[in-house]
Scaffold this motif. Structure first.
Motif, mmCIF file in Angstrom:
data_model
loop_
_atom_site.group_PDB
_atom_site.id
_atom_site.type_symbol
_atom_site.label_atom_id
_atom_site.label_comp_id
_atom_site.label_asym_id
_atom_site.label_seq_id
_atom_site.Cartn_x
_atom_site.Cartn_y
_atom_site.Cartn_z
ATOM 1 N N THR A 206 0.810 -1.224 0.000
ATOM 2 C CA THR A 206 0.000 0.000 0.000
ATOM 3 C C THR A 206 0.841 1.269 0.000
ATOM 4 O O THR A 206 0.335 2.335 0.327
ATOM 5 N N MET A 207 2.119 1.144 -0.338
ATOM 6 C CA MET A 207 3.029 2.286 -0.241
ATOM 7 C C MET A 207 2.460 3.542 -0.904
ATOM 8 O O MET A 207 2.378 4.604 -0.286
ATOM 9 N N GLU A 208 2.079 3.402 -2.156
ATOM 10 C CA GLU A 208 1.621 4.572 -2.910
ATOM 11 C C GLU A 208 0.350 5.167 -2.279
ATOM 12 O O GLU A 208 0.256 6.379 -2.089
ATOM 13 N N GLU A 209 -0.582 4.312 -1.918
ATOM 14 C CA GLU A 209 -1.823 4.819 -1.323
ATOM 15 C C GLU A 209 -1.557 5.425 0.059
ATOM 16 O O GLU A 209 -2.172 6.416 0.424
ATOM 17 N N ASP A 210 -0.651 4.833 0.831
ATOM 18 C CA ASP A 210 -0.302 5.399 2.139
ATOM 19 C C ASP A 210 0.264 6.804 1.956
ATOM 20 O O ASP A 210 -0.039 7.723 2.710
ATOM 21 N N PHE A 211 1.100 6.928 0.940
ATOM 22 C CA PHE A 211 1.723 8.225 0.665
ATOM 23 C C PHE A 211 0.657 9.253 0.266
ATOM 24 O O PHE A 211 0.612 10.361 0.795
ATOM 25 N N LEU A 212 -0.209 8.865 -0.648
ATOM 26 C CA LEU A 212 -1.249 9.791 -1.116
ATOM 27 C C LEU A 212 -2.176 10.192 0.038
ATOM 28 O O LEU A 212 -2.561 11.350 0.164
ATOM 29 N N ALA A 213 -2.517 9.210 0.892
ATOM 30 C CA ALA A 213 -3.428 9.502 2.000
ATOM 31 C C ALA A 213 -2.755 10.390 3.046
ATOM 32 O O ALA A 213 -3.401 11.224 3.664
ATOM 33 N N TRP A 214 -1.462 10.220 3.238
ATOM 34 C CA TRP A 214 -0.740 11.016 4.244
ATOM 35 C C TRP A 214 -0.577 12.473 3.821
ATOM 36 O O TRP A 214 -0.687 13.396 4.622
ATOM 37 N N LYS A 215 -0.336 12.687 2.520
ATOM 38 C CA LYS A 215 0.124 14.027 2.162
ATOM 39 C C LYS A 215 -0.971 15.094 2.179
ATOM 40 O O LYS A 215 -0.672 16.260 2.426
ATOM 41 N N GLU A 216 -2.242 14.718 1.995
ATOM 42 C CA GLU A 216 -3.270 15.764 1.978
ATOM 43 C C GLU A 216 -3.394 16.476 3.326
ATOM 44 O O GLU A 216 -3.233 17.696 3.389
ATOM 45 N N PRO A 217 -3.642 15.724 4.436
ATOM 46 C CA PRO A 217 -3.688 16.429 5.729
ATOM 47 C C PRO A 217 -2.373 17.143 6.062
ATOM 48 O O PRO A 217 -2.371 18.183 6.705
ATOM 49 N N MET A 218 -1.250 16.574 5.591
ATOM 50 C CA MET A 218 0.040 17.233 5.847
ATOM 51 C C MET A 218 0.055 18.602 5.169
ATOM 52 O O MET A 218 0.425 19.617 5.773
ATOM 53 N N TRP A 219 -0.417 18.668 3.900
ATOM 54 C CA TRP A 219 -0.413 19.958 3.192
ATOM 55 C C TRP A 219 -1.325 20.957 3.911
ATOM 56 O O TRP A 219 -1.005 22.130 4.030
ATOM 57 N N THR A 220 -2.472 20.469 4.390
ATOM 58 C CA THR A 220 -3.384 21.364 5.093
ATOM 59 C C THR A 220 -2.698 21.947 6.332
ATOM 60 O O THR A 220 -2.741 23.160 6.574
ATOM 61 N N ALA A 221 -2.032 21.063 7.101
ATOM 62 C CA ALA A 221 -1.353 21.527 8.319
ATOM 63 C C ALA A 221 -0.232 22.504 7.965
ATOM 64 O O ALA A 221 -0.038 23.528 8.629
ATOM 65 N N LEU A 222 0.487 22.180 6.903
ATOM 66 C CA LEU A 222 1.624 23.033 6.520
ATOM 67 C C LEU A 222 1.141 24.399 6.035
ATOM 68 O O LEU A 222 1.714 25.441 6.376
ATOM 69 N N ALA A 223 0.058 24.365 5.238
ATOM 70 C CA ALA A 223 -0.475 25.623 4.712
ATOM 71 C C ALA A 223 -0.923 26.511 5.873
ATOM 72 O O ALA A 223 -0.653 27.724 5.884
ATOM 73 N N ALA A 224 -1.557 25.902 6.894
ATOM 74 C CA ALA A 224 -1.999 26.677 8.046
ATOM 75 C C ALA A 224 -0.792 27.235 8.791
ATOM 76 O O ALA A 224 -0.743 28.412 9.142
ATOM 77 N N HIS A 225 0.203 26.389 8.977
ATOM 78 C CA HIS A 225 1.372 26.806 9.743
ATOM 79 C C HIS A 225 2.148 27.931 9.051
ATOM 80 O O HIS A 225 2.606 28.878 9.696
ATOM 81 N N MET A 226 2.318 27.817 7.738
ATOM 82 C CA MET A 226 3.149 28.790 7.027
ATOM 83 C C MET A 226 2.314 29.892 6.363
ATOM 84 O O MET A 226 2.855 30.695 5.602
ATOM 85 N N ASN A 227 1.008 29.860 6.621
ATOM 86 C CA ASN A 227 0.154 30.859 6.003
ATOM 87 C C ASN A 227 0.209 30.819 4.484
ATOM 88 O O ASN A 227 0.354 31.848 3.821
ATOM 89 N N LEU A 228 0.127 29.639 3.934
ATOM 90 C CA LEU A 228 0.231 29.496 2.484
ATOM 91 C C LEU A 228 -1.170 29.449 1.903
ATOM 92 O O LEU A 228 -2.072 28.880 2.498
ATOM 93 N N GLU A 229 -1.303 30.008 0.733
ATOM 94 C CA GLU A 229 -2.598 29.947 0.094
ATOM 95 C C GLU A 229 -2.537 28.972 -1.070
ATOM 96 O O GLU A 229 -1.631 29.047 -1.898
#
Ligand code: FAD
Length: 693
Positions: A206-229
């Motif tokens: 499930t490597m690829e799916e694990d990666f895809l599932a992990w990165k969306e919430p990560m981007w949301t958290a990062l965007a909030a943290h760095m004030n990215l739009e």
């Protein structure tokens, strides 16, 4: 007598070589290439360049660095994808970086408004990948210090914001230990993790799916943290691919598949390693099976005079060439066939982008020698390619496949197709000529050498390396193509050439066997050796127990060969017990005659217990044989016998581990928990060793 200059040069070289050997241990991960022309250095860092990543980021105006620790290319690919996505969706100024190119003492100086990603694969028994060895030593050091000298208690990394994803395999005990240890390291020193530390599992597939599932919430958290739009992602090429109409492919500065400058100039110069293979003659090759539908190759690769040395238990890496049939398919589907031999120059549009092959080169050479074109297709690649579909209908289909995991599985993954096969099916053969070639370089992995457990003893034949390789050919009902393993079918073609078979492959794979500019003519294959910790006890009197079904027997052929040679020389050799398994004696019993010969030499010291899975009414596997000899195994282990397992990691090695725990519990009258502890400590002291894949 006085030393003349030449003597001095030789002495200094010997001294430097010796020091280098002992300081670098078994890893030769960082070649210092005077040409600066090795594959990894072809277009990126050159010897003498700064190892300060903060400086490098400042120079190129970056605020996000994505480090990778990669062995087979997947972590590197994920790192590139994260960097691209960060730039396209959030306007981050990203760069991708190889862990081995930088130092980390200045992590405490990393600016708070920037972000650092780590994409780390765990290799084998919880080990770092070759390019992460030094980084791992750094972060594992209890007394690590940073440039400003602050102690751990002062939380020197409290300004550092990081993101982490690990690639692992849950069939191994130390699952994803690299990313877990990194996390602990940062926690101890005050680092601030953004999002979860992701873990991809190759064991569950499930490597690829694990990666895809992990990165969306990560981007949301990062965007909030760095004030990215977030903005609508538009594809931006990473590489500039320029046609060079005034250059001819035959010009001697054009790379036609040569991995680096030495090879281009026709110089075979060591050290030979993951950046610089040796073009080795295949001294001998033969078929080991007598089945019509399966092949297993035995090859003897001549490394005499190359400077390559090995010790029994090491691995050899084979550098494959893609099958002509698949090279043609990809060039055809991209509409590149007419200009396949035209010269192109490829460079990074950004100074930090590394081109994964040397140029100037040709489309044909890139596709044939440098890209992993036959691998399974990634869902993200399908999404990215959608925009370049030949028609709107195909675009809609590609978009759906990219967005819907189940639909993707049904329409792509379950068909076992490679990228060109998929595109060809979707467009009914019409060319996808809007796809930028840069996207292919970004989206397909760099081709990886495949490893083989060396099946000869370095004591018996130091200049010749044997391999035992099963040829991969997987037919799936309903699938439009047979999956043909890249490397093993190439080796099969080389074997057929050596034996003068005029009609090599029934499926028309057709290989360019003579290599770039006929440099592999005769029967040659590019190789390098990777040292391993899978080793015989230094004392030959120690008993050994080996479990190696199928091609897992490869290193044990070497072990038994070595012990037989020692016995012949009059040395005392300990009990040598092999558990081997195959389907049928007449079909796939590997090295049957050799075991008989060794039995004559080793007498009572050697036993080969064979499990045949398709001979009798019941399937018998090595595990059954191990159980049958449980008493003897336990007694030998109490006498400090070494226990070895080689072959299939997913089920066999795991089952043998569980079985051994059971045997120890039963025979020694201890609890399973205690037995498990005993097995763990056997592993820790190298009494239990695995070579599994
Ligand atoms: P690949 O092209 O890499 O394909 C491998 C598999 O991937 C295929 O069989 C298939 O299951 C899947 N696959 C590939 N493409 C697709 C697709 N498009 N769609 C769906 N699935 C796909 N092997 C040995 O035979 N002997 C050894 O002694 C040995 N020792 C090893 C030691 C180590 C340390 C390691 C890591 C591996 C070892 N291997 C050994 C395995 C070997 O390295 C190769 O993985 C193996 O030979 C297959 O290589 P290949 O290039 O032919 O196949």
């Amino acid at each position: 007598t006085q030393l003349d200059t030449l003597d001095l040069v030789v002495l200094v070289a010997l001294f430097v070589g010796t020091v280098a050997y002992f300081t670098k241990g078994t890893y030769w991960s960082k070649p210092h290439d005077p040409y600066g022309g090795s594959l990894a250095h072809a277009n990126g860092l050159k010897a003498g360049k700064s190892r300060n990543f903060i400086e490098k980021m400042d120079e190129s105006g970056k605020n996000c660095i994505v480090f990778y620790g990669s062995q087979t290319g997947t972590a590197e690919d994920y790192a590139s994808r994260l960097a691209k996505e960060g730039a396209a969706r959030f306007g981050l100024k990203t760069m991708v970086a190889d862990l081995e190119d930088y130092d980390f003492e200045n992590l405490d100086q990393y600016p708070e408004d920037k972000i650092v990603f780590f994409v780390l694969a765990t290799y084998g028994e919880g080990e770092p990948t070759d390019n992460a060895v030094e980084f791992y030593e750094f972060v594992s050091n209890e007394d690590v210090t940073f440039s400003n000298g602050a102690a751990a208690e002062e939380k020197p990394l409290s300004n550092l914001n990081f993101v982490a994803f690990g690639l692992g395999n849950n069939t191994y005990e130390h699952y994803n230990s690299m990313v877990r240890n990194l996390n602990t390291f940062f926690e101890r020193l005050g680092g601030n993790r953004i999002g979860e530390a992701g873990e991809g599992d190759d064991g569950a597939g499930t490597m690829e799916e694990d990666f895809l599932a992990w990165k969306e919430p990560m981007w949301t958290a990062l965007a909030a943290h760095m004030n990215l739009e977030e903005r609508e992602a538009v594809y931006e090429p990473v590489f500039d691919v320029v046609d060079m109409p005034n250059m001819d492919a035959e010009e001697d500065t054009v790379y036609l598949g040569e991995p680096n400058k030495y090879h281009l100039e026709g110089v075979q110069k060591g050290p030979h390693n993951a950046h610089n293979p040796y073009i080795a003659p295949i001294a001998e090759s033969k078929e080991l099976f007598s089945a019509d539908d399966r092949n297993c190759l035995h090859m003897e690769i001549d490394v005499a005079g190359s400077g390559i040395s090995y010790t029994t238990g090491d691995h050899i890496a084979i550098w494959p060439t893609n099958a002509g049939k698949e090279v043609e398919r990809l060039l055809r589907v991209l509409g590149l066939e007419p200009k396949r031999h035209s010269v192109i120059k490829v460079s990074g549009l950004d100074p930090t982008a590394k081109v994964p092959f040397p140029s100037p080169t040709t489309y044909d050479a890139v596709v044939r020698y440098h890209m992993e074109i036959c691998a399974p297709v990634s869902r993200q690649m399908v999404s990215t390619l959608a925009a370049f579909s030949p028609t709107d209908e195909i675009k809609a289909e590609m978009t759906k496949m990219g967005e819907d995991k189940d639909y993707f599985h049904a329409k792509v993954a379950d068909l076992n197709v490679n990228l060109a096969q998929l595109l060809e099916i979707l467009s009914n053969g019409a060319p996808w000529d809007k796809v930028p070639f840069s996207l292919m370089i970004e989206g397909l992995h760099k081709i990886q050498p495949r490893y083989y457990s060396i099946s000869s003893s370095s004591v018996v034949q130091p200049g010749k390396i044997a391999i035992t390789a099963i040829v991969e050919s997987i037919e799936r009902p309903g699938a439009p193509h047979i999956v043909k393993g890249v490397t093993t079918n190439y080796l099969l073609a080389l074997k057929q050439k050596q034996h003068g078979d005029p009609n090599p492959d029934p499926h028309g794979l057709k290989y360019a066997l003579t290599g770039p500019r006929n440099k592999y003519d005769g029967v040659h294959v590019p190789v390098h050796v990777r040292h391993s910790n899978f080793k015989l006890p230094s004392d030959p009197k120690k008993p050994i127990i080996m479990v190696g079904p199928g091609t897992g027997v490869a290193p044990f052929r070497a072990f038994v060969q070595e012990r037989a040679a020692q016995a012949e020389k009059g040395e005392e050799v300990g009990r040598t017990i092999l558990f081997y398994g195959c389907r049928r004696r007449q079909e796939d019993f590997l090295y049957e005659k050799e075991w008989e010969t060794h039995k004559e030499t080793l007498g009572d010291k050697f036993h080969c217990h064979v499990a045949f899975s398709r001979e009798g009414p019941n399937k018998v596997y090595v595990q059954h044989k191990v159980q049958e000899y449980a008493d003897e195994i336990n007694t030998l282990l109490e006498q400090k016998a070494y226990f070895y397992v080689c072959g299939d990691a997913a089920s066999m090695a795991r089952e043998v581990n569980a079985l051994l725990i059971k045997i120890i519990a039963e025979k020694r009258g201890v609890s399973e928990a205690k037995a498990e502890e005993i097995v763990k400590s056997m592993r820790a002291s190298n009494q239990y060793q695995e070579d599994v894949w």
